[in-house]
Design an enzyme around this catalytic site. Sequence first.
Site: not given
Ligand code: FAD
Length: 295
Positions: A17, A49, A51, A78, A109-110, A148, A164, A211
């Site tokens: 990555e 990607y 923010a 991403h 994303g966060d 998470h 998902k 870090q």
């Molecule tokens: P989700 O799958 O949407 O989950 C987020 C939260 O919502 C979880 O707590 C889940 O339990 C909850 N949730 C899911 N579905 C529902 C529902 N239907 N109802 C209620 N709650 C629900 N971030 C970046 O900004 N850029 C990047 O490039 C990036 N790359 C990443 C690569 C990897 C391998 C990983 C593990 C993370 C990366 N992230 C990145 C971080 C990621 O964007 C964050 O962890 C973000 O907070 C969650 O994204 P997600 O797609 O996993 O979210």
Amino acid sequence: MKIKNLFSEKNVVFSLEVFPPKSTTPIENIYKTLDELKDLKPDYISVTYGAGGTSSGNKTCELSSLIKNKYNIEALAHLTCINSTKETIENTLKNLKDNNIENVLALRGDIPLDQKPIGDYNYGFELVDYIKKHHDFSIAAACYPEGHTESISLDKDIERLKQKVDCGTDYLISQLFFDNNLFYEFNDKINKKNINVPIQAGIMPVINKKQIERIVSLCGASLPPKFIKIMNRYEHDKNALRDAGIAYAVEQIVDLVSSGVKGIHLYTMNNPYVARKINESIKSIIGSVNNDLAI
Ligand code: FAD
């Protein structure tokens, strides 16, 4: 090539990555990094990607295109959705397709602290669902062996993960972790919930104490005593910490591959030296496991 197909061709998929360079960093730096990473012969390279809206998407697309079309290495772009409108997401996907990119890591994303979410997408599964219904990408999604950070429990998070995956996720990449047992327990739990897509284990070598502490405070990964000992013992000796961090990551990977993990995703932090050192120590191990398939 669609990355999802690699999992039926190989026992262990090995990926790296990288993140796009800041606008203040000369573009030549990323060429140098990619020149070195190319020699490691990864199965693919993923590009994070940042923010924020359209401009970060363009950078991810630009770098993914460079990897795919100049370096001839498969690229995974991403893509986060929480900060984007449907129109921006559609434009980004079209841009990726126009650049020959066939693979997307669909993420929520966060949640931004300083602005109201746009509201077109609230969760990662909605982006997976959209891409699956309207495009022809191989789709990866994120998973969290320790849950998470926003989730009330690991079981609840796994329930959401199931949703998902059922929407069209082809494979998963895990959040970084330092305790393999937690990853194995997570695998057992998700198998029981009929989540059967391949998972790549996310490995981040520690090379800098500050870090890693910052990253861990953001993602909530637990630190085993052995790992803390290394950080404390060598925190003031840059080279020793780096070498101990490399050794720790190698040990994790050897154990994971020996235990049948389907893939290793190395968070390189754009540090080709560390990626190369790790690769030197694991390539015969991954090669051996992949040769089993060829026999
Ligand atoms: P989700 O799958 O949407 O989950 C987020 C939260 O919502 C979880 O707590 C889940 O339990 C909850 N949730 C899911 N579905 C529902 C529902 N239907 N109802 C209620 N709650 C629900 N971030 C970046 O900004 N850029 C990047 O490039 C990036 N790359 C990443 C690569 C990897 C391998 C990983 C593990 C993370 C990366 N992230 C990145 C971080 C990621 O964007 C964050 O962890 C973000 O907070 C969650 O994204 P997600 O797609 O996993 O979210």
